[in-house]
Structures are given as C-alpha cells and as structure tokens.
Design a protein around this motif. Structure first.
Motif, PDB file in Angstrom:
ATOM      1  N   ARG A 218      -0.884  -2.743  -9.612  1.00  0.00           N
ATOM      2  CA  ARG A 218      -0.657  -3.880  -8.728  1.00  0.00           C
ATOM      3  C   ARG A 218      -1.196  -5.164  -9.356  1.00  0.00           C
ATOM      4  N   ARG A 242       3.021   2.163  -2.235  1.00  0.00           N
ATOM      5  CA  ARG A 242       3.358   1.407  -1.014  1.00  0.00           C
ATOM      6  C   ARG A 242       2.114   1.134  -0.182  1.00  0.00           C
ATOM      7  N   ASP A 243       1.191   2.103  -0.148  1.00  0.00           N
ATOM      8  CA  ASP A 243      -0.073   1.892   0.584  1.00  0.00           C
ATOM      9  C   ASP A 243      -0.783   0.642   0.087  1.00  0.00           C
ATOM     10  N   PHE A 244      -0.665   0.413  -1.203  1.00  0.00           N
ATOM     11  CA  PHE A 244      -1.371  -0.715  -1.792  1.00  0.00           C
ATOM     12  C   PHE A 244      -0.583  -2.004  -1.685  1.00  0.00           C
ATOM     13  N   GLY A 245       0.422  -1.965  -0.888  1.00  0.00           N
ATOM     14  CA  GLY A 245       1.137  -3.190  -0.582  1.00  0.00           C
ATOM     15  C   GLY A 245       2.064  -3.668  -1.674  1.00  0.00           C
ATOM     16  N   LYS A 247       5.561  -3.845  -3.250  1.00  0.00           N
ATOM     17  CA  LYS A 247       6.875  -3.606  -2.663  1.00  0.00           C
ATOM     18  C   LYS A 247       8.000  -3.637  -3.684  1.00  0.00           C
TER      19      LYS A 247
ATOM     20  N   GLN B   6     -10.647  -4.544  -5.446  1.00  0.00           N
ATOM     21  CA  GLN B   6      -9.855  -3.402  -4.996  1.00  0.00           C
ATOM     22  C   GLN B   6     -10.432  -2.092  -5.548  1.00  0.00           C
ATOM     23  N   ILE B 130      -1.618   0.456   7.405  1.00  0.00           N
ATOM     24  CA  ILE B 130      -2.168  -0.186   6.207  1.00  0.00           C
ATOM     25  C   ILE B 130      -2.825  -1.494   6.639  1.00  0.00           C
ATOM     26  N   LEU B 132      -4.795  -5.124   5.374  1.00  0.00           N
ATOM     27  CA  LEU B 132      -4.946  -6.041   4.247  1.00  0.00           C
ATOM     28  C   LEU B 132      -6.039  -7.026   4.589  1.00  0.00           C
ATOM     29  N   TYR B 137      -6.264  -3.907  -0.154  1.00  0.00           N
ATOM     30  CA  TYR B 137      -5.505  -3.021   0.716  1.00  0.00           C
ATOM     31  C   TYR B 137      -6.279  -1.752   0.979  1.00  0.00           C
ATOM     32  N   SER B 139      -5.946   1.952   3.818  1.00  0.00           N
ATOM     33  CA  SER B 139      -5.192   2.556   4.911  1.00  0.00           C
ATOM     34  C   SER B 139      -6.144   3.085   5.963  1.00  0.00           C
TER      35      SER B 139
END
Lengths: 384, 289, 562
Positions: A218, A242-245, A247, B6, B130, B132, B137, B139
């Motif tokens: 990412r 996808r969990d990590f945003g 896209k 992160q 999820i 932010l 990020y 979950s």
C-alpha cells in the motif's frame, strides 16, 4: 537340469522370434497401474484431495468403457507430504516395486525433481498437471506437463495489465519456485515496457500473517497488485489487501473454489490468467466431467482436478497408441515415444492440446474476471 | 512515516494474537512443565468448533466463541487426564511426554483434516468492518484481537492473584513439591490449567477463523509462536508471555520495514537468538538453572 | 526388492542422524533442536561442491563435515551460557534461520527448487546409482559413524559427558572443562549429521530446503527418545522403527481420501502406545560395566594415597574477599588461611556467606575484589575446573551426584588428568587410554575402599541410601586428587551411627596431610572434628579460634548458639 535349461532356452527363442515375427501381438499386463504422487497430508493436502479426485474419476470412467483395450486401470496414490523430496522417492520406489507402474502422475517441484533421475534410468512416463516451475521443464526426458508454465501465466497477466495502461506495479509472490519464476519474467517484461515496480513482496506458502507485505504494498501506492500466488493464498491476500483500504485492480494467475471461499467479496473484479477450464454446454466433455465430478464429490471441479483427470486420459490414450505398435509395449519409454510421435490430445478444456518438444502441453490460456463470486471468461490469450 | 505507523499497528495486532496464544500455552507450561505440543491442534479444533457453531448451528459469533472455548477446554482436560497424567505417573521423563504430545499432534491434525476436509473454512456471509484512523487501517477483528488479549490477560491476572484456585495455580507454578506439601492437589490444578489454557486458545482461534478462515494445519504455527513468545518473555510470567508475544509481533512487523519480506519467517528468530544470548532468562523471567 | 533396499538406505541415513543426535541429547544432555540444520549443511556442501566446483568424492564429504563441525562448535558457545529451554530456543532459531537462508539464497542453493543433478557416488568406477548399489556404501557409512559415536560415548570423555548431563556444576567441580566438552560434542554431532546429509545428496541426486525443516529435527528427536536416550543401539532401533513403521502402514488399505491421513493417525497412536509401554525408550541406558580389580593390585595405590604430606603448611588462603549481589553484600573483607593436615570449620548463621565463600574460593563465583592463593600461587580468576586441577576441590550442600551413573563411574569421572577426556587421544591413542582406564579402575577401587562403598560400586547413585550418597560425595571429591577439600555440610542429616563411621574417614584424610575445610551447623561435629573454627557473619570472620574458645564466647553465643 540340462534339460530344463534347454527348455528355457527354446522357450526364450520362441518368445523372441514370435515377437519379432508378429509385432502385432502386444504383451499386456493384467492390470495397468497408474501411480500418483500427491500432497495427501500436510499443509497443502488440499491439492492432494482435488488431484486424486480428478484422477479417480477419469480412471473409473475409462474402466467403465472397458479400460485400455480391455485392460483395466487402477490408481495407486502415494503421499509426498506436500512436496517433500524424500517422501516422493519413497512413494515412487514403492509404486515401481509393488505395482510395476510405467506411468506416474506427479505434482510439486521437489519430489518431481528428486524422482526425475530415477524415472530417466528406469524409463518411467511422468505427467504433471500441478504448478509448473521452469526448473521442471526437461528434468527428465519422460516428464510431460499438461499445465501451463507459471511464468507464461505471469507473462500473460502483466501483458494484460500493460494493455490496461497501468504503470506502477506492486507484486506479492509466493516465496517458492513458482513465485520466483513469475517474478523474474514479470519484472523483466514490466520494466522493458516502461512500467515501474513499486513493491515486490514475498510470502511463505500458506503464511499465517501477511500484514507487513500488504502495508508495504500500500505504501508503494501502486496502480495494480500482481498476485503471483497459488491456491488458496490469492483469496487470503485479496482479502487483506482490501482490508487495508487498497482499491486498485488485482491481477493474478490462479483461481479455485478455495480461493473464492477465503477471499469472498474481496475478490470482486479480480482478474486472472489461467489454464482455460470453463465447463459449458459448448464443450460436451468438460460439461460431462464437471457434472460427473459434482455428482461424485459434491463440489465443482477446479482446473487442478481437471488437469489430473485429463492426465489420466492422456496416459490411457498414449498407452493405446503404444499398444497398437504391438510387442513389449508396456514401458514408460514406449508410452512417451507414442506421445511424442503424435503429440496432439483431446483436452478436457475443449478442443485439443499439443505437447511441445520440451514436454509442456500448449493449452488454451484465458483471462477471467471474478464477478458476483464467479469467474467470467473475458478472452483467450495468445501464448508467447 | 505512514508505513511505519501502519506497521506499528500491525505489529501490535499480531503481537496481541501471539501474546494471547503465549498466555494460554505459558500457563500450562509453567504450571505443569509439560511442553504441550498438542496445544496446536487443539487450537485448530477450537477454530473448527467455532465454525461449526456459527455455520452449522447458526449461533452468533460470541456464542460460537464460547462453544469453541468449551470444546477446547474439554479437549485440553482429556489430553491431560488420559495422555500426560499416565505418563507422569509412569515416571516417564519430560522428553517422553514431549514425544507423546507430538504423537497426539499428528493424530489430531489428521483427524481434523479427515472430518472437516482439507480445504479452508470460513463463516458464510460474515463480514467485518474496516476502520480508518489517519493513515492507518484496521478491521474490527484486529481490534478484537487486541481487546481480547488485554481483557483476557487482565482477567486471568486477577483470577490468579485473587481467587483460591488462582493462588493454588501460582503456588504450583512456583514449586510443585511445596504446593503438594501444603495440601494442594496438583493434579487438580493441572487439570484446571489445561482447561483454562486451552479455553484461552479458542479465542484467538475464533478470531483467526473470522480473519483468514480455518485450515487443518493452522495449529503448528500457533503452538510454535506461543512457545517462542513464552521463552522470549520468560517462563512462569504472565507479563512475560504478553511482552514476549508483543515483542515478536513488533519485530516481525517493524523488522521488515527495510528488510525484504522473504525473511519474514526468520526475522523474529534472529531477534530471539540475540535476546536469549543477552538475557538467557527471558525478558521478564527469573534466572533459573 | 528395490523398495526394501531403498527403505534400508533410509534407515542407514536416519540411523546416522539419530546416533549423532543422541550424542547431544542422550549423552551430553544438550537439548539442541538444530540437528536437521546440520544435516542440511552436509547435504548442501556436497551438492554445491560437486555441482559448482566439481570436487570429487571424498573431498566434498570431508569439507562438508569440517564446515558443519565448525558450525556445530560455534553453537556450543551460546550453549555454555544457557541451558534447558533456552538452548532449545536458540537452536530452534538457528534451525529456522538456516532453512530461511537455504530458501532465499537462490544463487547458491537453488531456492525452493533446490539443486538437482548431484553426481552419484562412484567407487572404483562403479556407480552407486540405485538403492541396491548404494546400500553397501550406506551401511559402511553407518558403521563408521556408529563406531565413532560409540568410541566417543564409551570413552572417559563420554563418561564426562554423562556427568555433565547429570549436573553441570558438579562436573565442573571435579575438574571437567565444560566449554571444551560442549564444543567437542557439538562438533562431533554436527559432523556426523553432515555425513548423513552428504549421503542423502548423493543418493537422491537432489537437495532441497524442504528436506531439512524443523519437522525433520522433531522426527529425529522422536527416534532418539523412542529408541532410548543415552543408548546408541537404541537410536538405531528408533530410526529403524520410525522409518519402517510408516511404510508398513501404507499396506493398510483404506479409501484414497483418508488413507494417508489415517496412516498418520495410526502412526501417532502407535508412538504413544510404544512410549507408554516403554517410558525409558525401547533400549534403556546402560552403564558400562567394568570389573573392579583385585584388592592385591590396589595396595600400591592405597599406599600412594596415604603417603603423608607435610603438615601445618599454609595451602589455601583467601585475602580480603568481597562479593556483592546487586545491593546485597554477601562477603565483605573475608580472610581465611587453611593449613595442611588440619580441619577447619566454617560456622555462622544462615546467609552469613559461608557457601558464597566456598564459591569464591573455587571459582564458581567471580570476586569483586580480593585475591586467593594456593601454595603461594595466585589462583584468583582461574576457571573453576582449573582450580580443581590446581588442587582445590569442593563439594555441594545438595550433593549433586551424577545420579544415573554408578558409584564407580561417579568416582572414575572425577579422577584427575585423564587423557581420555581429550577427544584426540580417544581416537588416536587408544592403547594409552586403555592402559589408563585399567589404572583408573585401580585408583577408583582404592577410593571406594577408602569410603567403604566397594560393595556398591555398580549401584547407580540414585539407588544409594542417604548416608551412602554422602560417602560417595566424599569419595568423588577424594578422587579429584586435590590437596584442599572444601566440604559444604557433608554430614548434615546423618544419624549418630553414620557420623561415627564418617568421622574417622575425614580424620584419616587430614592425617594424611590433606587440607580440609567444612561448613557445618552441628556443634557436636565441629567439636569432634575441627582444629580451627571460623565464625562467619555478615560476610566476614567475626571470630577465629578452637571450637572450645568460640563456644565459650558469650557474644557469639547470643548471636548464633542460642
């Protein structure tokens, strides 16, 4: 005593002369044992399950139709414990000795590479329909593959990304032979065509945790992510990405029921290049296979099951042709020679496939896209 | 810097997961001195139990988690009662118990693969949310992993320090001979820690099921990392197991910030190697001979 | 049948591995979990040296063994500081790291694809390229490796290893150099495993990282434990059982989907059942039986032992010794002078620093300041085993006998200057060792006679009575041949009759000119035995005098005697 030796000599004389005179009369085994080396236990035993299911279905079908010219087939499956060289050799030796197999279906690199020299020496026909590392090509002169090379699939995948006009690639690859092969080809292609590789990450097969890899991907801010992974990891990876945003499009080289199960909604829009296996009404054989498989095992076949199913048919057909030559035909080298003499076989994918000189079958490769939890055919891809 | 933040959060999340595994395993190990290798497949069995409860019985996730904990506890106690205890009574050395545990590991793992099949299992239709925050990020399951670790460890700490049973466990951990002398039934205590330790493993197991799905071979990594967390942190210390697990998670995550990810499986071990060389008693352990 | 021959080759390879691993686990008690990594080094060495450098046999084997032995020796260095669970983890870490390198250093190792095309062995131009041809070579290799391990295990060095396994500090206290022993045994174990690795590479013509993972180490561990730790034959049996059993199970016909998994389940269950039936392993450890020599032969040595030294000379003296543990002062300004032929008592309340003083005098703890001399020679800072060799030996309050060894072995292992403690001599001077062992038996017999344990010579220490254990402690200390004996509560917990048996022994030692120092709480013992008594409190001598003088001191009486 002398008398007996004399009798034996006379018998031997008759046998050789009669074989020489009447090449038509084939020397048949009572049963044709087809050996297999699969991952029946361990981390990757999922593969063993589907491969053995495909294989057994084909054998039952062929036997129901009378076997190879009336000789019945039998499957003898040995466990290589998920790709352990020694276990592969154990199993292979066992198959040779107990069943006098002349044809063995194999899978995974290390056991296949370890049995290759023995197969060469003992002239055993090998066919592999699982993952194909470039290193396997030509490992034995009797080794054939009815599965596209991982690197070819990877190449097709990135050329599609190139067509889409994407520039920045991030990749997540298996830390294995197959992953390495793809990365090598893909990186070379991508850089040559003006793209940049913003992240190149590796994951262990079935790794418990890939958060770091995904975070680094990412951070590279890619246009798309190449998933050079095999079952079931593309699903796991897609989900995490996808969990990590992230896209951006995901492009890979594999899709199976297990991938879908673990990836779920995250796989929507995932595009992948793969051996073209798509049961449909237009392709009666593939439709029949899929129907039979579903009846037997209550799940849809993936292409691994299809490849080993098809592999049995290739073996049976090659044996038929070898037998037609007559004589002492039941040997791996004779079977291989029959295959090479006419390398075109019917493919369960539809149409036919041609085994090339390097032993790899040229099969139809296609690009698919996942929509609503199903793969949808997009287009065929020309092999390099 | 965003990447670092992160990775830090990832390390915290995975570290919490390792820590909780370590707490369960460490409790059993410190009290009974049994290297309970079969903790791995019991962890797997818990994940499948949760899957069964949620998917087949249709229970809500929380109930499935409790169901899994109950199954794991029962399996743990049975393992102790019918495998380890006879070995201990038979004067078997700890090595022999270890290999017996390994035998059970093989049995359970393959049994699970036969019963549930070799493919992965997920709870149908389950979707986590999820979040932010700034550039980070995470979950709801990951949040759950951290919360579960904090809450369960705290509860366990209180239980050990405050209750009669808890004190008996601590006394046995400290010195089993002495505990027997002052009238503690150490077999009962062992049964108790097997129940608690195994039940604890069911929580991370269920969370992994929600996060990545369950597979028959998921137990090996779990018991391996739990063992390592306990040793890094120091045997016999709850705080140590937590610190060890978090440290492993952090190292694994942050260590790969600049190092290529193909070294993922070994980076924690390189650190481990150094930790043990420099502090042989672990981060929080007492020096023991 | 080729299949059977193949299985036998595998039995040979795993036989070597299990035997090599048993040296570490069973004999030295070093629970190192990196055996498959050593195995990998041997295999990769052969693969890389033959494929990339074209080295012929046996150069690849020898280089591989040398490299692996060297790496094994390096592993021993952390092993000197840490033990038990921590050694497990360090070696486990090593195991994981080695496999990661084998997987990731692709240009050298081929990554997960591994290296193929390793040439088969050729002996006199005869290719060993199938199981039948390879088997004789594998058997020869197993025979040689087994012989090396056997020779090592049954030598004085092996005896010392077992002593180290039973109790490290006690082994040090009888003068064994633990670092040397650990380095040597790791080097041998690793080197032998490398032989198996090289065989593997030559046999399969293929080497890949997946063959040497942690599961392989666990597999070998199971062989060693199933076969019986400390018994090399057991390792062969363990290897044979665990290689053959899964193959036999393959003949149990079951539906394909569950066949191999079910075989593993049966395998796991059988493993448990076998261990339940034989918790010591299939073949339990046995002590090497040696026959004690006749009494006549021992006369010469008895005489030598009782040969009087001059009495009243200063032997050991500690000057201004200091030791702190964190904030706690254990010993502060302690002075002590010990003389030959006299028995010195050390008394004082618990925590006075008596045992710490012993630990300082014998090098088990390092001094903060002060110095120690033995017969005028400064021995401050020497390693404890060197101090024993110099002539100052100590016993432990908690005995620390080598419990699984016989009384005779407990004594023999303590005898000084054994050439058999050196690995080089074990292999290259066998006759010397043989003669020396005969001699050692005579000396050990003399010691056992002296403490009156001859009739218990073949009893393991764990089967002795408490009094006999105490006597054996004295005997073991005596066997070190030291001149100064520091006894830490040698007589505590004994009844009067036993005491009456032991007093003359201690007295006799002193009369022969030995220097004796005893920590003791029992004032009757002090009164009976000691010539001089030091009263220790708060880390230094509060008073020195004869037993009667000290006991009549009212100040001391209130401090301690009340």
């Amino acid at each position: 005593m002398l008398k007996r030796i004399g009798a034996a000599l006379t018998a031997a004389f008759f046998i050789t002369t009669s074989a020489a005179l009447a090449a038509e009369k084939p020397k048949d085994p009572d049963i044709i044992h087809i050996g297999a080396l699969f991952a029946m236990t361990g981390k990757t035993s999922f593969y063993g399950t589907v491969m053995s299911q495909g294989m057994k279905q084909a054998i039952d079908e062929i036997n129901a139709k009378g076997g190879v010219d009336g000789i019945k087939l039998e499957a003898d499956i040995e466990d290589h414990k998920g790709g352990v060289a020694k276990a592969g050799v154990d199993g292979f030796t066992r198959l040779r000795n107990l069943y006098n197999v002349q044809a063995v279906m194999t899978s995974f690199s290390p056991p296949t590479l370890a049995i290759a020299p023995i197969a060469d020496e003992q002239k055993i026909f090998l066919i592999n329909g699982g993952g194909v590392s470039n290193n396997l090509v030509g490992a034995s002169k009797y080794l054939f593959h009815n599965r596209s090379l991982a690197s070819d699939l990877g190449h097709a995948a990135v050329s599609h990304a190139h067509d889409l006009g994407l520039k920045k690639m991030a990749e997540l690859a298996w830390n294995s032979d197959a992953g390495d092969n793809i990365v090598k080809v893909v990186d070379e292609y991508w850089k040559k065509n003006g793209g940049t590789v913003v992240a190149s990450e590796k994951m262990d097969v079935g790794a418990a945790n890939i958060d770091t890899q995904v975070a680094k991907i990412r951070a590279g801010n890619p246009d798309f992510v190449g998933l050079w992974l095999f079952s079931p990891d593309p699903g796991v990876a897609a989900k995490r990405i996808r969990d990590f945003g992230l896209k951006v499009p995901l492009i890979g080289v594999e899709y199976t029921a297990d991938v879908q199960k673990l990836g779920g909604a995250a796989l929507e829009g995932y595009e992948f290049t793969s051996d073209y296996f798509q049961p449909s009404a237009d392709e009666p054989w593939s439709a029949a296979f899929a129907k039979g498989y579903k009846e037997r095992y209550h799940s849809d076949p993936d292409f691994y099951a299809a490849n080993y199913y098809e592999g049995v048919y290739v073996i049976a057909e090659a044996m038929k042709r070898a037998r037609a030559e007559g004589g002492d035909w039941y040997h791996g080298d004779k079977i291989a020679a029959a295959l090479r003499a006419n390398p075109t076989f019917k493919s369960v994918y539809g149409g036919s496939m041609v085994f090339q000189a390097n032993g790899v079958a040229k099969k139809r490769v296609a690009l698919f896209k996942v929509q609503n939890g199903n793969k949808v055919f997009e287009k065929y891809i020309e092999a390099k | 810097m965003d990447l670092f933040a992160q990775l830090f959060v990832n390390g915290l999340v995975n570290g919490s997961h390792y820590a909780l595994l370590g707490v369960g395993f460490g409790l059993i190990f410190a009290t009974t001195r049994i290297l309970h290798f079969a903790y791995g497949p019991i962890f797997t069995a818990a994940a499948y139990a949760a899957w069964f409860a949620a998917n087949v019985l249709g229970l809500p996730i929380a109930a499935a988690m409790l169901f899994a904990a109950a199954i794991a506890a029962v399996l743990g106690v049975i393992t102790y009662q019918y495998l380890y205890l006879p070995f201990e009574r038979g004067q078997g050395s700890s090595h022999v118990t270890l290999i017996a545990s390994l035998g059970l590991f093989i049995v359970l793992e393959n049994l699970i693969a036969i019963i549930f099949g070799t493919g992965g299992r997920v709870i149908d239709g389950y979707q986590y949310s999820i979040f932010l925050i700034g550039p980070i990020y995470f979950s709801s399951v990951q949040l759950g992993q951290v919360i579960a670790m904090v809450v369960l460890t705290a509860l366990l700490g209180v239980y050990l320090a405050r209750t009669r049973h808890g004190k008996a466990i601590l006394a046995t951990t400290d010195n089993p001979e002495m505990a027997r002398i002052i009238g503690i039934d150490t077999v009962k205590v062992s049964r108790l820690v097997f129940a608690i330790g195994s039940a604890l493993s069911a929580i991370p197991a269920t969370l992994i099921l929600l996060k990545d799905g369950a597979s028959p071979s998921m137990g090996f990594f779990a018991v391996f990392i739990a063992f390592v967390a306990v040793i890094v942190g120091g045997v016999g210390s709850l705080r140590g197991a937590v610190a060890g697990g978090l440290a492993l998670g952090m190292v694994e995550s942050l260590g790969l910030w600049k190092i290529p990810t193909e070294w993922q499986s070994s980076i924690a071990f390189i650190v481990l190697f150094l930790v043990v060389l420099l502090r042989p008693q672990g981060l929080f352990g007492r020096a023991v001979n | 049948m080729e299949y059977i021959l193949h299985i036998l080759v595998m039995v040979c390879i795993y036989g070597i591995l299990a035997v090599s691993f048993n040296l570490l686990i069973g004999f030295a008690g070093l629970f190192a979990m990196a055996q498959a990594a050593f195995y990998a080094f041997g295999a990769y060495a052969t693969a890389i040296l033959t494929l990339k450098l074209g080295l012929p046999f046996p150069a690849d084997l020898l280089v591989g063994v040398a490299i692996t032995a060297f790496i094994g020796a390096l592993v021993a260095i952390p092993a000197i500081r840490i033990s038990g669970t921590y050694l497990v983890v360090v070696t486990l870490a090593l195991q994981v790291i080695v496999i990661a390198i084998a997987t990731n250093w692709k240009s050298l190792t081929g990554g997960t694809d591994g290296l193929r095309g390793i040439p088969s062995l050729h002996i006199f131009g005869y290719a060993l390229d199938n199981p039948g041809r390879f088997l004789p070579a594998a058997i020869v290799a197993l025979g040689i490796c087994f012989w090396i391990a056997w020779r090592l295990a049954n030598s004085p060095f092996g005896r010392a290893l077992r002593a180290m396994r039973e109790n490290e500090s006690a082994a040090e206290a009888v003068g064994k150099n633990l670092l040397y022993m650990k380095v040597a045994v790791f080097a041998f174990s690793a080197g032998l495993a490398a032989v198996a690795g090289s065989l593997f590479a030559r046999y399969l013509n293929y080497v890949g990282a997946e063959s040497f993972g942690i599961d392989e180490t666990i597999y070998m561990l199971a062989m060693v434990i199933l076969g019986g730790t400390g018994n090399l034959w057991g390792s062969l049996v363990g290897a044979a059982v665990l290689v053959i059993l899964p193959e036999l199970l393959k003949f149990v016909t079951l539906p394909t989907e569950i066949a191999d998994k079910s075989h593993l389940i049966i395998y796991g269950l059988l493993l448990i059942v076998i261990l339940r039936l034989r918790p010591e392993g299939l073949l339990a450890e046995r002590s090497t039986m040696r026959h004690l020599p006749h009494v006549d032969d021992t006369s010469r040595h008895s005489a030598e032992m009782t040969e009087p030294l001059r009495k009243g000379e200063v032997t050991l003296s500690g000057n201004d010794l200091h030791k702190r543990f964190g904030g706690i002062v254990a010993v502060a300004g302690f002075n002590i002078v010990l003389k030959s032929g006299s028995i010195t008592g050390l008394i004082g309340p618990n925590g006075a620093g008596k045992t710490t003083a012993f630990n300082l005098l014998t090098g088990f703890l390092s001094l903060d300041s002060g110095n120690i001399t033995f017969r005028g020679r400064n021995i401050t800072g020497l390693k404890s085993h060197d101090i024993v060799r110099a002539g100052v030996a100590r016993s432990f309050q908690d005995l620390r006998l080598f419990t699984k060894m016989t009384a005779l072995e407990n004594v023999m292992v303590a005898l000084p200057n054994q050439a058999g403690d050196r690995v080089f001599d074990v292999f290259f001077r066998p006759m010397k060792i043989h003669r020396e062992e005969q001699d050692n038996l005579v000396r050990a017999r003399a010691v056992l006679d002296f403490v009156g344990l001859t009739h218990k010579a073949y009893e393991t220490a764990e089967n002795l009575s408490y009094a006999e254990e105490k006597l054996l402690v004295i005997g073991r200390l005596l066997a070190t041949g030291a001149e100064v004996f520091l006894f830490d509560e040698p007589l505590s917990g004994l009844d009067r009759t036993t005491l009456a048996e032991i007093f003359p022994i201690v007295r006799k030692l002193a009369d022969s000119g030995k220097t004796i120092c005893i920590i003791e709480h029992n004032l009757d013992v002090i009164k009976e035995l000691c010539d001089v008594v030091y009263f220790l409190d708060e880390g230094h001598a509060m008073a020195i005098g004869t037993p009667d003088q000290l006991m009549s001191d009212p100040a001391l009486a209130t401090r301690y005697f009340k």
